[in-house]
Design a protein around this motif. Structure first.
Motif, short mmCIF file in Angstrom:
data_model
loop_
_atom_site.label_atom_id
_atom_site.label_comp_id
_atom_site.label_asym_id
_atom_site.label_seq_id
_atom_site.Cartn_x
_atom_site.Cartn_y
_atom_site.Cartn_z
N ALA A 231 -1.76 10.85 6.64
CA ALA A 231 -2.87 10.62 7.57
C ALA A 231 -3.90 11.74 7.49
O ALA A 231 -5.11 11.50 7.48
N ALA A 232 -3.42 12.98 7.42
CA ALA A 232 -4.33 14.13 7.38
C ALA A 232 -5.14 14.16 6.09
O ALA A 232 -6.36 14.38 6.11
N VAL A 233 -4.48 13.93 4.96
CA VAL A 233 -5.19 13.96 3.68
C VAL A 233 -6.16 12.79 3.57
O VAL A 233 -7.29 12.94 3.09
N GLU A 234 -5.74 11.62 4.04
CA GLU A 234 -6.62 10.45 4.00
C GLU A 234 -7.86 10.68 4.86
O GLU A 234 -8.98 10.35 4.47
N ARG A 235 -7.65 11.26 6.03
CA ARG A 235 -8.76 11.50 6.96
C ARG A 235 -9.76 12.51 6.38
O ARG A 235 -10.97 12.35 6.52
N GLU A 236 -9.26 13.53 5.70
CA GLU A 236 -10.13 14.59 5.20
C GLU A 236 -10.74 14.28 3.84
O GLU A 236 -11.91 14.61 3.59
N HIS A 237 -9.97 13.63 2.95
CA HIS A 237 -10.43 13.46 1.58
C HIS A 237 -10.57 12.01 1.12
O HIS A 237 -11.26 11.75 0.13
N ALA A 238 -9.88 11.07 1.78
CA ALA A 238 -9.87 9.67 1.35
C ALA A 238 -9.63 9.57 -0.16
O ALA A 238 -10.44 9.00 -0.90
N PRO A 239 -8.53 10.13 -0.66
CA PRO A 239 -8.29 10.15 -2.11
C PRO A 239 -7.82 8.79 -2.62
O PRO A 239 -7.58 7.86 -1.84
N ARG A 240 -7.69 8.69 -3.92
CA ARG A 240 -6.98 7.55 -4.50
C ARG A 240 -5.52 7.97 -4.59
O ARG A 240 -5.16 8.86 -5.34
N TRP A 241 -4.67 7.32 -3.79
CA TRP A 241 -3.25 7.64 -3.80
C TRP A 241 -2.59 7.04 -5.03
O TRP A 241 -2.85 5.90 -5.39
N VAL A 242 -1.75 7.81 -5.65
CA VAL A 242 -0.98 7.33 -6.80
C VAL A 242 0.47 7.27 -6.36
O VAL A 242 1.06 8.28 -5.95
N TRP A 243 1.04 6.06 -6.38
CA TRP A 243 2.44 5.92 -5.98
C TRP A 243 3.10 4.80 -6.76
O TRP A 243 2.44 4.04 -7.46
N GLU A 244 4.42 4.73 -6.63
CA GLU A 244 5.17 3.81 -7.48
C GLU A 244 4.96 2.34 -7.12
O GLU A 244 4.82 1.51 -8.01
N ASP A 245 4.96 2.02 -5.84
CA ASP A 245 4.97 0.61 -5.46
C ASP A 245 4.43 0.46 -4.04
O ASP A 245 5.08 0.88 -3.08
N THR A 246 3.26 -0.15 -3.91
CA THR A 246 2.65 -0.33 -2.60
C THR A 246 3.55 -1.12 -1.66
O THR A 246 3.65 -0.80 -0.46
N SER A 247 4.24 -2.14 -2.17
CA SER A 247 5.06 -2.99 -1.31
C SER A 247 6.23 -2.23 -0.70
O SER A 247 6.81 -2.67 0.30
N ARG A 248 6.60 -1.10 -1.28
CA ARG A 248 7.71 -0.31 -0.76
C ARG A 248 7.24 0.86 0.10
O ARG A 248 7.94 1.29 1.00
N TYR B 80 3.66 1.42 1.40
CA TYR B 80 2.60 1.22 2.38
C TYR B 80 3.07 0.65 3.72
O TYR B 80 2.54 1.04 4.77
N PRO B 81 4.04 -0.29 3.75
CA PRO B 81 4.46 -0.82 5.05
C PRO B 81 4.89 0.25 6.05
O PRO B 81 4.62 0.15 7.24
N ARG B 82 5.53 1.29 5.55
CA ARG B 82 5.96 2.36 6.45
C ARG B 82 4.76 3.08 7.06
O ARG B 82 4.77 3.45 8.23
N LEU B 83 3.73 3.29 6.26
CA LEU B 83 2.52 3.92 6.78
C LEU B 83 1.83 3.01 7.79
O LEU B 83 1.35 3.48 8.83
N LEU B 84 1.78 1.72 7.48
CA LEU B 84 1.15 0.77 8.40
C LEU B 84 1.90 0.74 9.73
O LEU B 84 1.28 0.66 10.80
N ASP B 85 3.21 0.79 9.67
CA ASP B 85 4.00 0.80 10.90
C ASP B 85 3.63 1.98 11.80
O ASP B 85 3.73 1.90 13.03
N ALA B 86 3.21 3.08 11.17
CA ALA B 86 2.85 4.29 11.92
C ALA B 86 1.35 4.34 12.23
O ALA B 86 0.87 5.35 12.76
N GLY B 87 0.63 3.28 11.90
CA GLY B 87 -0.80 3.24 12.20
C GLY B 87 -1.68 3.94 11.19
O GLY B 87 -2.83 4.26 11.48
N VAL B 88 -1.16 4.18 9.99
CA VAL B 88 -1.92 4.88 8.95
C VAL B 88 -2.33 3.89 7.86
O VAL B 88 -1.48 3.18 7.32
N ARG B 89 -3.61 3.87 7.54
CA ARG B 89 -4.13 3.01 6.48
C ARG B 89 -4.86 3.88 5.46
O ARG B 89 -5.43 4.90 5.81
N VAL B 90 -4.82 3.44 4.22
CA VAL B 90 -5.51 4.17 3.16
C VAL B 90 -6.55 3.26 2.52
O VAL B 90 -6.44 2.03 2.59
N ARG B 91 -7.55 3.86 1.90
CA ARG B 91 -8.64 3.08 1.32
C ARG B 91 -8.37 2.67 -0.12
O ARG B 91 -8.75 1.59 -0.55
#
Length: 209
Positions: free
Chosen positions: A42-59, A61-72
């Protein structure tokens, strides 16, 4: 700015990357280990809005959404890997969504950040300077984010609410039933990249391009 994210239970490893996918500040990955995965993202997204590199969005991102965090933006290694494999005739193993919350009997091994980074570097090298392929990788990854958000939010149950959402996103629907101006603009931008007319609403045309 790009940030590699490797969840490890409640903890996470973050590695800041340059545009070419190499670790920022040198060849050795400078790992930032945090005990607060959600808060750090949340802090990095708010300050930098980076392109996140991760293995699998379906695994992940849901955890972040559950906590109210969204990425661009993100680069989904699983989705992009499937595209690259399809282009060369390679086979891939379908990703299986998993609950990333740590549990008493959680036996799933944590991913090695160095291995995940190497995977990303291989994809970047394979994509190279192919602007069309770069665009397709970004679009596929964005689609993964949208799918996760739609699963989390649900679809509008009201036709009127759905229409308002479409109007707000695409503009008023043309009275003659033609394509909304926002989509026409997007199609023109995509077509200019490929050097010929490509309909982004046609998977066959996008893959062929």
């Amino acid at each position: 700015m790009k940030v590699l994210l490797v969840p490890q239970g409640n903890r996470a490893v973050l590695i800041r990357l340059d545009e070419d996918g190499s670790p920022s500040g040198g060849s050795s990955p400078a790992e930032e280990v945090t005990d607060d995965l959600v808060g750090s993202v949340a802090a990095v997204e708010r300050e930098h809005a980076p392109r996140w590199v991760w293995e699998d969005t379906s695994r992940i991102y849901p955890r972040l959404l559950d906590a109210g965090v969204r990425v661009r933006r993100c680069h989904d290694l699983a989705l992009v890997g499937a595209i690259l494999a399809m282009r060369t005739g390679r086979t891939t193993t379908p990703s299986t969504p998993a609950d990333l919350r740590p549990g008493l009997f959680d036996a799933d091994p944590h991913a090695d950040p160095v291995a995940v980074l190497a995977h990303y570097r291989r994809q970047i090298e394979e994509i190279g300077d192919d602007r069309g392929l770069q665009l397709l990788a970004a679009a596929e990854s964005a689609g993964g984010l949208a799918a996760a958000e739609m699963t989390f939010d649900g679809l509008p149950f009201s036709a009127a609410a759905h229409r308002r959402h479409l109007d707000a996103t695409l503009g008023a629907r043309p009275v003659d039933g033609s394509t909304p101006p926002a989509l026409v603009k997007l199609e023109n931008e995509i077509s200019s990249v490929f050097g010929r007319r490509v309909n982004p609403g046609s998977p066959a045309e996008v893959v062929a391009a």
